[in-house]
Design a protein around this motif. Structure first.
Motif, PDB file in Angstrom:
ATOM      1  N   ALA A 123      51.761  38.635  38.105  1.00 16.01           N
ATOM      2  CA  ALA A 123      50.549  37.839  38.306  1.00 16.01           C
ATOM      3  C   ALA A 123      49.779  38.497  39.437  1.00 16.01           C
ATOM      4  CB  ALA A 123      50.911  36.407  38.676  1.00 16.01           C
ATOM      5  N   TYR A 124      48.533  38.903  39.149  1.00 13.15           N
ATOM      6  CA  TYR A 124      47.797  39.466  40.282  1.00 13.15           C
ATOM      7  C   TYR A 124      46.601  38.619  40.656  1.00 13.15           C
ATOM      8  CZ  TYR A 124      44.671  42.141  37.137  1.00 13.15           C
ATOM      9  OH  TYR A 124      43.792  42.540  36.181  1.00 13.15           O
ATOM     10  N   GLY A 125      46.714  37.341  40.353  1.00 15.09           N
ATOM     11  CA  GLY A 125      45.680  36.399  40.753  1.00 15.09           C
ATOM     12  C   GLY A 125      46.049  35.046  40.202  1.00 15.09           C
ATOM     13  N   THR A 126      45.608  34.000  40.852  1.00 17.10           N
ATOM     14  CA  THR A 126      45.905  32.660  40.381  1.00 17.10           C
ATOM     15  C   THR A 126      44.613  31.873  40.325  1.00 17.10           C
ATOM     16  OG1 THR A 126      48.157  32.684  41.237  1.00 17.10           O
ATOM     17  CG2 THR A 126      47.139  30.537  40.899  1.00 17.10           C
ATOM     18  N   ILE A 127      44.271  31.435  39.115  1.00 19.42           N
ATOM     19  CA  ILE A 127      43.047  30.659  38.922  1.00 19.42           C
ATOM     20  C   ILE A 127      43.284  29.211  39.285  1.00 19.42           C
ATOM     21  CG2 ILE A 127      41.325  29.943  37.212  1.00 19.42           C
ATOM     22  CD1 ILE A 127      41.508  32.955  37.766  1.00 19.42           C
ATOM     23  N   LYS A 128      44.486  28.759  39.005  1.00 19.07           N
ATOM     24  CA  LYS A 128      44.770  27.337  39.174  1.00 19.07           C
ATOM     25  C   LYS A 128      46.250  27.157  39.414  1.00 19.07           C
ATOM     26  CE  LYS A 128      43.996  22.878  37.032  1.00 19.07           C
ATOM     27  NZ  LYS A 128      43.453  22.129  35.894  1.00 19.07           N
ATOM     28  N   ASN A 129      46.591  26.238  40.294  1.00 13.14           N
ATOM     29  CA  ASN A 129      47.992  25.959  40.578  1.00 13.14           C
ATOM     30  C   ASN A 129      48.100  24.515  40.996  1.00 13.14           C
ATOM     31  OD1 ASN A 129      50.668  26.219  40.982  1.00 13.14           O
ATOM     32  ND2 ASN A 129      50.536  27.794  42.552  1.00 13.14           N
ATOM     33  N   SER A 130      48.146  23.639  40.015  1.00 11.29           N
ATOM     34  CA  SER A 130      48.072  22.208  40.289  1.00 11.29           C
ATOM     35  C   SER A 130      49.448  21.568  40.293  1.00 11.29           C
ATOM     36  CB  SER A 130      47.207  21.525  39.237  1.00 11.29           C
ATOM     37  OG  SER A 130      47.295  20.126  39.376  1.00 11.29           O
TER      38      SER A 130
END
Lengths: 151, 151
Positions: B138-145
């Motif tokens: 993963a080289y980025g996280t758009i959302k982590n709820s």
DNA sequence: TAATATTTGGCAGACCATGCTAATAGTGAG
DNA sequence: CTCACTATTAGCATGGTCTGCCAAATATTA
């Protein structure tokens, strides 16, 4: 960020509601410097918040799916639109930008297979610009830890 | 598990350290019945615990990898051995049993690509009985709820 | 409608958080 | 090595929060 900070972090990842007194005892500090460290970690964004860990099945979410998505195009507009829309979908708990064959990996929770199909058809597909969708379901969890390795 | 319980759960998923008084106000209860509901949810296992959400990069974990694993054999012993060993690896935060092409999906966090290679070679491969390993980073996280959908 | 069970609200004592001040430990220059 | 300075820590007091207990209210069933 020294060793004590990391001890504090791991303790709060294990039990985020632990009292400051217990935390202080655990890391061999008195309560007030311990609290100051916690507040600093919070203010500096290392600790982003605190959450209850909830059993998804007990809440009524029987299905956890990992969804791998490729976009048709990768122009600014398609990407931004996709990411904005995803952010608004309650069923999508996580969305990562990935290396490799797919662009995104989503973690989706829904109550049933029917609900999953509905989600794919009426939410995801409707976004437009999606090249491929590939789903794997989790049908068991061996481990689900919130505690980082010690370093 | 009625609507108020679900409100409580979602509030505590958003902020697990919220005071019982604020929580009570948010769900239109007085503090004591509210606290009782929370304790019941805890005792019955719906709420499994509370955790601090920590920025992995700030902690020193730059790499998040999703690792897809197939076992060579699926006899009791191979499976049990694998699952027990995985459970003991601090770098593995999650391990799900999957449908589809792979048996397991792991979420692994380490400090660097070097550390990842070391993890694969000296930890995972050494387990034995592993048929294939396939990694995506993963080289980025758009959302982590952490908040479940409302239902 | 009446009886019962469940849930709720209010109160009191114990516990905890947190700002303030003094003491301690660590650091660098002379 | 010593002194001055900074950063970190411990202790204390106040105010806020939690939580068990009892009575009141609400919902449920016959």
């Amino acid at each position: 960020m020294d060793d004590k900070d990391r001890q504090i972090i791991r303790a709060l990842q294990r039990d985020g509601r632990m009292s400051n007194q217990d935390l202080a005892a655990m890391v061999n500090l008195s309560p007030s410097p311990c609290l100051r460290r916690v507040r600093n970690l919070e203010k500096s964004g290392v600790i982003e918040g605190y959450s209850a860990r909830v059993n998804a099945r007990a809440y009524g979410l029987a299905i956890t799916a990992f969804v791998h998505i490729r976009l048709e195009r990768h122009d600014e507009e398609t990407v931004q639109n996709f990411e904005r829309q995803i952010d608004g979908m309650e069923e999508v708990l996580e969305c990562h930008v990935m290396t490799g064959q797919t662009d995104y990996q989503l973690r989706v929770v829904v109550e049933s297979l029917d609900a999953y199909e509905r989600f794919i058809r009426t939410q995801l597909q409707r976004l437009g610009g999606i090249g491929s969708i590939d789903t794997s379901f989790a049908y068991g969890t061996i481990k689900n830890s919130t505690v980082f390795p010690a370093r």
